[in-house]
Scaffold this motif. Structure first.
Motif, PDB file in Angstrom:
ATOM      1  N   GLU A 150       0.838  -1.199   0.000  1.00  0.00           N
ATOM      2  CA  GLU A 150       0.000   0.000   0.000  1.00  0.00           C
ATOM      3  C   GLU A 150       0.874   1.250   0.000  1.00  0.00           C
ATOM      4  OE1 GLU A 150      -3.026   0.168   2.997  1.00  0.00           O
ATOM      5  OE2 GLU A 150      -3.330  -2.015   2.980  1.00  0.00           O
ATOM      6  N   MET A 151       1.970   1.194   0.772  1.00  0.00           N
ATOM      7  CA  MET A 151       2.889   2.328   0.849  1.00  0.00           C
ATOM      8  C   MET A 151       3.501   2.615  -0.524  1.00  0.00           C
ATOM      9  SD  MET A 151       6.509   2.545   2.888  1.00  0.00           S
ATOM     10  CE  MET A 151       7.224   1.440   1.653  1.00  0.00           C
ATOM     11  N   ARG A 152       3.945   1.580  -1.225  1.00  0.00           N
ATOM     12  CA  ARG A 152       4.562   1.768  -2.547  1.00  0.00           C
ATOM     13  C   ARG A 152       3.573   2.397  -3.534  1.00  0.00           C
ATOM     14  NH1 ARG A 152       6.619  -3.391  -0.986  1.00  0.00           N
ATOM     15  NH2 ARG A 152       8.861  -3.272  -0.545  1.00  0.00           N
ATOM     16  N   ALA A 154       1.167   4.447  -2.705  1.00  0.00           N
ATOM     17  CA  ALA A 154       1.020   5.857  -2.321  1.00  0.00           C
ATOM     18  C   ALA A 154       2.172   6.693  -2.864  1.00  0.00           C
ATOM     19  CB  ALA A 154       0.949   5.985  -0.800  1.00  0.00           C
ATOM     20  N   TYR A 155       3.356   6.148  -2.890  1.00  0.00           N
ATOM     21  CA  TYR A 155       4.523   6.876  -3.405  1.00  0.00           C
ATOM     22  C   TYR A 155       4.452   7.045  -4.930  1.00  0.00           C
ATOM     23  CZ  TYR A 155       7.320   7.118   0.874  1.00  0.00           C
ATOM     24  OH  TYR A 155       7.794   7.426   2.122  1.00  0.00           O
ATOM     25  N   GLU A 157       1.788   7.285  -6.733  1.00  0.00           N
ATOM     26  CA  GLU A 157       0.619   8.030  -7.183  1.00  0.00           C
ATOM     27  C   GLU A 157       1.005   9.402  -7.736  1.00  0.00           C
ATOM     28  OE1 GLU A 157      -3.941   8.217  -5.519  1.00  0.00           O
ATOM     29  OE2 GLU A 157      -2.301   8.434  -4.097  1.00  0.00           O
ATOM     30  N   ASN A 163       5.777  15.264  -2.236  1.00  0.00           N
ATOM     31  CA  ASN A 163       4.990  14.064  -1.961  1.00  0.00           C
ATOM     32  C   ASN A 163       5.813  13.029  -1.200  1.00  0.00           C
ATOM     33  OD1 ASN A 163       2.606  12.353  -2.304  1.00  0.00           O
ATOM     34  ND2 ASN A 163       3.893  11.163  -3.701  1.00  0.00           N
ATOM     35  N   ASN A 167       4.969  11.547   2.478  1.00  0.00           N
ATOM     36  CA  ASN A 167       4.803  10.103   2.618  1.00  0.00           C
ATOM     37  C   ASN A 167       5.842   9.501   3.559  1.00  0.00           C
ATOM     38  OD1 ASN A 167       2.546   8.999   1.114  1.00  0.00           O
ATOM     39  ND2 ASN A 167       3.525   9.893  -0.687  1.00  0.00           N
ATOM     40  N   LYS A 170       4.539  10.118   7.042  1.00  0.00           N
ATOM     41  CA  LYS A 170       3.318   9.356   7.291  1.00  0.00           C
ATOM     42  C   LYS A 170       3.598   7.859   7.420  1.00  0.00           C
ATOM     43  CE  LYS A 170      -0.779   7.680   4.902  1.00  0.00           C
ATOM     44  NZ  LYS A 170      -1.551   7.713   3.633  1.00  0.00           N
ATOM     45  N   TRP A 171       4.306   7.296   6.452  1.00  0.00           N
ATOM     46  CA  TRP A 171       4.485   5.848   6.431  1.00  0.00           C
ATOM     47  C   TRP A 171       5.509   5.366   7.450  1.00  0.00           C
ATOM     48  CZ3 TRP A 171       1.191   2.551   4.562  1.00  0.00           C
ATOM     49  CH2 TRP A 171       0.290   2.993   3.591  1.00  0.00           C
ATOM     50  N   THR A 174       3.345   5.069  10.417  1.00  0.00           N
ATOM     51  CA  THR A 174       2.335   4.039  10.175  1.00  0.00           C
ATOM     52  C   THR A 174       2.925   2.641  10.357  1.00  0.00           C
ATOM     53  OG1 THR A 174       1.118   5.449   8.627  1.00  0.00           O
ATOM     54  CG2 THR A 174       0.740   3.078   8.476  1.00  0.00           C
TER      55      THR A 174
END
Length: 351
Positions: A150-152, A154-155, A157, A163, A167, A170-171, A174
């Motif tokens: 999921e993290m990959r 988000a990066y 996107e 960004n 991230n 955040k990650w 997380t």
């Protein structure tokens, strides 16, 4: 009583032959028919293939089914790996056993000697399949890998520095919080190895976080409580100490300020030299007094005139005596003070 004996025999007999049971399927058309089981003692070697970590291997049947039924595992939980590859036996010495086989697939998991685990039908879909295990901690790494996917996403996107910075923050938190919620120190260690990797984009953020976050010391306590004397706890403690030295160099130095030591030693040295000089002067003065006390009044007068570089004739005129009398007094002074010349006499009273 006989039934009690049977129960004891049954119980301890089962303990004595406790085995792990690992099974699953692979695609025989995609992979060679050998499945390897490895133990990971060094959590920095989770990636790649290392022959030093391999415990055993089994061959699959015609349907791709494999099964490990043995008692090789430790009673304490450890990190294990199953892997398949397409490195042929003819080139194993050059790439397989040096970790350079690029065509392989693996799955990491937590297990102990008494675990029974059924793995996904395909290693390629491992992050989207459930592992069937009697140990609830087994699939912790799989869950973490799903979160990393999921993290990959988000990066990818939106690719920009802004960004990435958002991230990263955040990650980082997380993943760290997710590992703590799993209530398994080895799972937290898996995340820590990822976030603190020097080749990772999170490494600088990790060093900054280490300055203020008590999480890392708390993780060390959890590891030492759950896995005392294990290689995991010892390795983590050593790495944490090393990284703290990097982020707190001034604090490490302030614990013992060498400049204070040198200043202190200099002051002590000066004071000792002054004490030696004063002591030597006092000792010399005492020696002079004791030496003069051996002489008569007239011999003391002669001594003072000798130290004043007066000749025998000058001394005779000053004391109103003959030169021969002066020579007699001079010889007596030499004898009593144990010297043989005027130079030795001056040396006795001037140095």
């Amino acid at each position: 009583m006989r039934y009690l004996v049977y129960v004891i025999i049954f119980f301890f007999g089962n303990v004595a032959v406790a085995q792990h049971h690992f099974q699953g399927h692979i695609d025989n058309e995609r992979w060679q028919s050998e499945v390897y089981l490895s133990v990971i003692e060094d959590y920095r070697t989770l990636d790649g293939i290392n022959d030093e970590q391999i415990i055993t291997k089994v061959k699959t049947d015609s349907s791709g089914f494999f099964k490990f039924d043995q008692n090789l595992l430790d009673i304490q939980q450890k990190i294990y790996k199953l892997h398949v590859d397409n490195c042929t036996s003819s080139n194993q010495s050059s790439n397989h056993f040096d970790g350079h086989c690029t065509d392989y697939k693996d799955i990491l998991f937590i297990a102990k000697r008494t675990d029974s685990i059924t793995f996904p039908l395909s290693f390629d879909a491992q992050m989207f399949c459930d592992i069937d295990s009697n140990n609830p901690k087994t699939s912790a790494f799989i869950q973490i890998d799903s979160l990393k996917e999921e993290m990959r996403f988000a990066y990818s996107e939106f690719r920009s520095k802004a960004n990435r910075n958002l991230n990263n923050k955040k990650w980082f938190k997380t993943l760290q919080n997710y590992g703590k919620d799993l209530d398994e120190p080895l799972a937290e260690l898996y995340i820590y190895a990822f976030l603190s990797d020097r080749g990772n984009q999170f490494h600088n953020y990790y060093l900054e976080d280490l300055k203020t976050n008590s999480y890392y010391d708390e993780l060390l306590e959890r590891l030492q409580d759950s896995y005392p004397n294990s290689s995991y706890a010892k390795q983590y403690e050593a790495e944490l100490t090393s990284d703290k030295f990097i982020v707190f160099p001034s604090e490490e130095k302030s614990s013992f300020n060498w400049s204070y030591l040198w200043v202190g030693l200099l002051i002590v040295s000066v004071l000792l030299n002054l004490w030696f000089l004063i002591s030597a002067k006092n000792k010399k003065s005492k020696q002079h007094i004791e030496a003069k006390e051996q002489l008569t009044k007239q011999e003391q007068n002669v001594l003072d005139l000798l130290l004043g570089d007066n000749t025998n004739k000058d001394i005779a005129e000053t004391l109103f005596v003959s030169v021969s009398t002066v020579k007699t007094h001079v010889n007596n002074v030499y004898k009593k003070l144990n010297v043989n010349s005027r130079n030795e006499l001056k040396s006795l009273f001037t140095k």
